[in-house]
Structure formats: structure tokens, C-alpha cells
Motif scaffolding. Structure first.
Motif, short mmCIF file in Angstrom:
data_model
loop_
_atom_site.label_atom_id
_atom_site.label_comp_id
_atom_site.label_asym_id
_atom_site.label_seq_id
_atom_site.Cartn_x
_atom_site.Cartn_y
_atom_site.Cartn_z
N GLY A 31 -9.97 -150.32 -53.12
CA GLY A 31 -8.93 -149.31 -53.14
C GLY A 31 -7.71 -149.65 -52.33
O GLY A 31 -6.99 -148.75 -51.90
N ALA A 32 -7.45 -150.94 -52.16
CA ALA A 32 -6.25 -151.38 -51.44
C ALA A 32 -6.20 -150.78 -50.04
O ALA A 32 -5.22 -150.14 -49.67
CB ALA A 32 -4.99 -151.04 -52.23
N LYS A 33 -7.23 -150.99 -49.28
CA LYS A 33 -7.29 -150.48 -47.91
C LYS A 33 -6.36 -151.28 -47.02
O LYS A 33 -6.41 -152.49 -46.98
CB LYS A 33 -8.74 -150.59 -47.41
CG LYS A 33 -8.92 -150.14 -45.96
CD LYS A 33 -10.37 -150.29 -45.55
CE LYS A 33 -10.63 -149.82 -44.14
NZ LYS A 33 -9.97 -150.61 -43.12
N LEU A 34 -5.51 -150.56 -46.30
CA LEU A 34 -4.63 -151.17 -45.32
C LEU A 34 -5.29 -151.12 -43.95
O LEU A 34 -5.75 -150.06 -43.53
CB LEU A 34 -3.30 -150.43 -45.24
CG LEU A 34 -2.13 -150.88 -46.11
CD1 LEU A 34 -0.93 -149.98 -45.85
CD2 LEU A 34 -1.77 -152.33 -45.86
N THR A 35 -5.33 -152.25 -43.26
CA THR A 35 -5.81 -152.29 -41.88
C THR A 35 -4.61 -152.49 -40.97
O THR A 35 -3.88 -153.49 -41.10
CB THR A 35 -6.82 -153.43 -41.69
OG1 THR A 35 -7.94 -153.23 -42.56
CG2 THR A 35 -7.32 -153.46 -40.25
N PHE A 36 -4.41 -151.55 -40.06
CA PHE A 36 -3.24 -151.58 -39.19
C PHE A 36 -3.57 -152.21 -37.84
O PHE A 36 -4.68 -152.05 -37.32
CB PHE A 36 -2.72 -150.16 -38.96
CG PHE A 36 -1.95 -149.60 -40.12
CD1 PHE A 36 -2.60 -149.04 -41.20
CD2 PHE A 36 -0.56 -149.64 -40.12
CE1 PHE A 36 -1.89 -148.52 -42.28
CE2 PHE A 36 0.16 -149.12 -41.19
CZ PHE A 36 -0.50 -148.57 -42.26
N GLY A 37 -2.58 -152.88 -37.28
CA GLY A 37 -2.70 -153.36 -35.92
C GLY A 37 -2.44 -152.23 -34.94
O GLY A 37 -2.14 -151.09 -35.33
N GLY A 38 -2.53 -152.55 -33.66
CA GLY A 38 -2.39 -151.53 -32.62
C GLY A 38 -0.97 -151.06 -32.38
O GLY A 38 -0.75 -150.04 -31.72
N GLY A 39 0.01 -151.80 -32.91
CA GLY A 39 1.40 -151.38 -32.79
C GLY A 39 2.13 -152.02 -31.62
O GLY A 39 1.52 -152.40 -30.61
N THR A 40 3.45 -152.14 -31.77
CA THR A 40 4.34 -152.59 -30.70
C THR A 40 5.42 -151.54 -30.54
O THR A 40 6.09 -151.18 -31.52
CB THR A 40 4.99 -153.95 -31.04
OG1 THR A 40 4.00 -154.97 -31.06
CG2 THR A 40 6.07 -154.30 -30.01
N ARG A 41 5.57 -151.03 -29.33
CA ARG A 41 6.62 -150.04 -29.04
C ARG A 41 7.89 -150.79 -28.68
O ARG A 41 7.95 -151.46 -27.65
CB ARG A 41 6.18 -149.15 -27.88
CG ARG A 41 7.25 -148.24 -27.32
CD ARG A 41 7.49 -147.02 -28.13
NE ARG A 41 6.31 -146.20 -28.34
CZ ARG A 41 6.25 -145.18 -29.17
NH1 ARG A 41 7.31 -144.86 -29.89
NH2 ARG A 41 5.16 -144.47 -29.30
N LEU A 42 8.92 -150.68 -29.53
CA LEU A 42 10.20 -151.35 -29.28
C LEU A 42 11.21 -150.35 -28.75
O LEU A 42 11.41 -149.27 -29.34
CB LEU A 42 10.73 -151.98 -30.57
CG LEU A 42 12.15 -152.56 -30.48
CD1 LEU A 42 12.19 -153.75 -29.51
CD2 LEU A 42 12.64 -153.01 -31.86
N THR A 43 11.85 -150.70 -27.65
CA THR A 43 12.95 -149.90 -27.09
C THR A 43 14.19 -150.78 -27.06
O THR A 43 14.16 -151.89 -26.50
CB THR A 43 12.63 -149.43 -25.67
OG1 THR A 43 11.41 -148.66 -25.70
CG2 THR A 43 13.76 -148.56 -25.13
N VAL A 44 15.27 -150.30 -27.66
CA VAL A 44 16.54 -151.02 -27.64
C VAL A 44 17.46 -150.27 -26.69
O VAL A 44 17.81 -149.11 -26.93
CB VAL A 44 17.16 -151.11 -29.05
CG1 VAL A 44 18.48 -151.89 -28.99
CG2 VAL A 44 16.19 -151.78 -30.02
N ARG A 45 17.86 -150.93 -25.61
CA ARG A 45 18.66 -150.32 -24.56
C ARG A 45 20.14 -150.40 -24.93
O ARG A 45 20.65 -151.47 -25.22
CB ARG A 45 18.43 -151.04 -23.23
CG ARG A 45 16.98 -151.21 -22.85
CD ARG A 45 16.85 -151.81 -21.45
NE ARG A 45 17.53 -153.10 -21.34
CZ ARG A 45 16.99 -154.27 -21.62
NH1 ARG A 45 15.73 -154.34 -22.07
NH2 ARG A 45 17.68 -155.39 -21.46
N PRO A 46 20.84 -149.24 -24.91
CA PRO A 46 22.29 -149.26 -25.25
C PRO A 46 23.10 -150.04 -24.23
O PRO A 46 22.70 -150.15 -23.07
CB PRO A 46 22.68 -147.78 -25.23
CG PRO A 46 21.40 -147.02 -25.30
CD PRO A 46 20.35 -147.90 -24.67
#
Lengths: 112, 111
Positions: free
Chosen positions: A97-112
Motif C-alpha cells: 500500500g505504498a507505506k511511507l517511512t519517515f525519519g525523525g526530522g530536522t528542525r531548520l531555523t533561518v535567522r533574519p
């Protein structure tokens, strides 16, 4: 152990800078890779897919896939504050069924 | 254009109470449907998927159940909520090995 691992967990870059996100899979059955972006309080949205070895460029975003090492990366050039979000790498093997396995994620912050 | 709608937007429920969350997809015939759970700031855990009406596969056991009563509708439910059910529930649709399209999500707080 997670089948899809991302690094770093968090990343801060200045506006206009380059952000580089990494993803490694431990399952050689994964054939398709996606990068998703999620802004706070919203559902994730797909940024781009990559299915073949090499680079794929879409605007400021470039994905790279190395199937031999099961490594995927995402590079964001000229980063903007609106790029600040949670980024997920996702892998799929086109079975079950086309299962997607996700990674834990990366939180990106772009500083002005 | 395809649209995906989730309801409710947010819920605050007591431990032990029942729960029903809904998802409707318009503009796409016979999509694959998915339920995901996300802890605050955490990764996405797929819970269920459905390829066709009346057929639902469980990916992980979390004392939740899902049903697909219509082609465009996906329901997530439980008779007895646990504290660990708190989080962000996302419905998504997709076609085969292609991109998955996520709804806006439902924020659930269990007290």
C-alpha cells in the motif's frame, strides 16, 4: 533502530545561507525517497522526490541520492526565514500500500 | 482540484472517553488513504492505510481502529482514550508510489 535516520536534529543558518540536511536508510528495499516540509500547526507538504542516483534540482532546493550508501541529502541555498520548518525524509518501497517511512526530522531555523 | 478536510480541528478529551476523528477527500476517485500520528515536534508514525472501501490495514497497534465507510471518507476511533493518545493526527491520500497529500490535522489533548 529507526529505518530512516536524519541528521542533524536541528540546524540554524543565517538568511541567505546554505542549509544541508542528511538522511540515511538502513533498508535496501526502499526505492523511492521524498523530502517533506512541515510548518508549525500544519500538515506536511512534499518538497521533492528523488528516485535515481545523482542530483535533482528544483529552484533553491537540491536533493542528492546515493543508492549504494542509502544516503539522501537536501540542500537549500539562499535560505529564507519562511524556510524555517520541520523537514522530514521519507522512504517507500512500493509494496504494502505504498507505506511511507519517515525519519525523525530536522528542525531548520533561518535567522533574519 | 483535490481537497482534504479533517474534523474536528482540535479536541480535548478525558482519559477513558471515546473518540472519533474524520477525514474526507474530494476530487479524487479511489485514493489510498492513510492515518498518521505525530507527537509534538516528533516524527510521523503511520497508523493505518486503506486501498479500497471497507478494507483497512493496521500498521501499528495503539488501541485505535480505523474504517473506510465510503470511497472518500476515513474514520479513526477508539472506545477508550489513553494519555498516550495525545498528539497530532493527520490524514493523507496518495496514489501508488507517488506523493502523499496531508490534511490540516486534528490536535488531540487527553487529560
Amino acid at each position: 533502530q529507526q529505518k530512516v535516520q536524519q541528521s542533524p536534529e536541528s540546524l540554524s543558518v543565517p538568511e541567505g545561507g546554505m542549509a544541508s540536511l542528511n538522511c540515511t536508510s538502513s533498508d535496501r528495499n526502499f526505492q523511492y525517497f521524498w523530502w517533506y516540509r512541515q510548518h508549525s500547526g500544519e500538515g506536511p507538504k512534499a518538497l521533492m522526490s528523488i528516485f535515481s542516483d545523482g542530483d535533482k534540482k528544483e529552484g533553491r532546493f537540491t536533493a542528492h541520492l546515493n543508492k549504494a550508501s542509502l544516503h539522501v541529502s537536501l540542500h537549500i541555498r539562499d535560505s529564507q526565514p519562511s524556510d524555517s520548518a520541520l523537514y522530514f525524509c521519507a522512504a517507500m518501497n512500493n509494496n504494502a500500500g505504498a507505506k511511507l517511512t519517515f525519519g525523525g526530522g530536522t528542525r531548520l531555523t533561518v535567522r533574519p | 482540484a483535490q481537497t482534504i478536510h479533517q474534523w474536528p480541528v482540535a479536541e480535548i478529551k478525558a482519559v477513558g472517553s471515546p473518540l472519533s476523528l474524520g477525514c474526507t477527500i474530494k476530487g479524487k476517485s479511489s485514493p489510498n488513504l492513510y492515518w498518521y500520528w505525530q507527537a509534538t515536534g516528533g516524527t510521523l508514525q503511520q497508523l493505518f492505510y486503506s486501498i479500497t472501501v471497507g478494507q483497512v490495514e493496521s500498521v501499528v497497534q495503539l488501541n485505535l481502529s480505523a474504517s473506510r465507510p465510503k470511497d472518500d471518507q476515513f474514520i479513526l476511533s477508539t472506545e477508550k482514550l489513553l494519555l498516550s493518545h495525545s498528539g497530532f493526527y493527520l490524514c493523507a491520500w496518495g496514489l501508488g508510489a507517488g506523493e502523499q497529500y496531508f490534511g490540516p490535522g486534528t490536535r488531540l489533548t487527553v487529560l
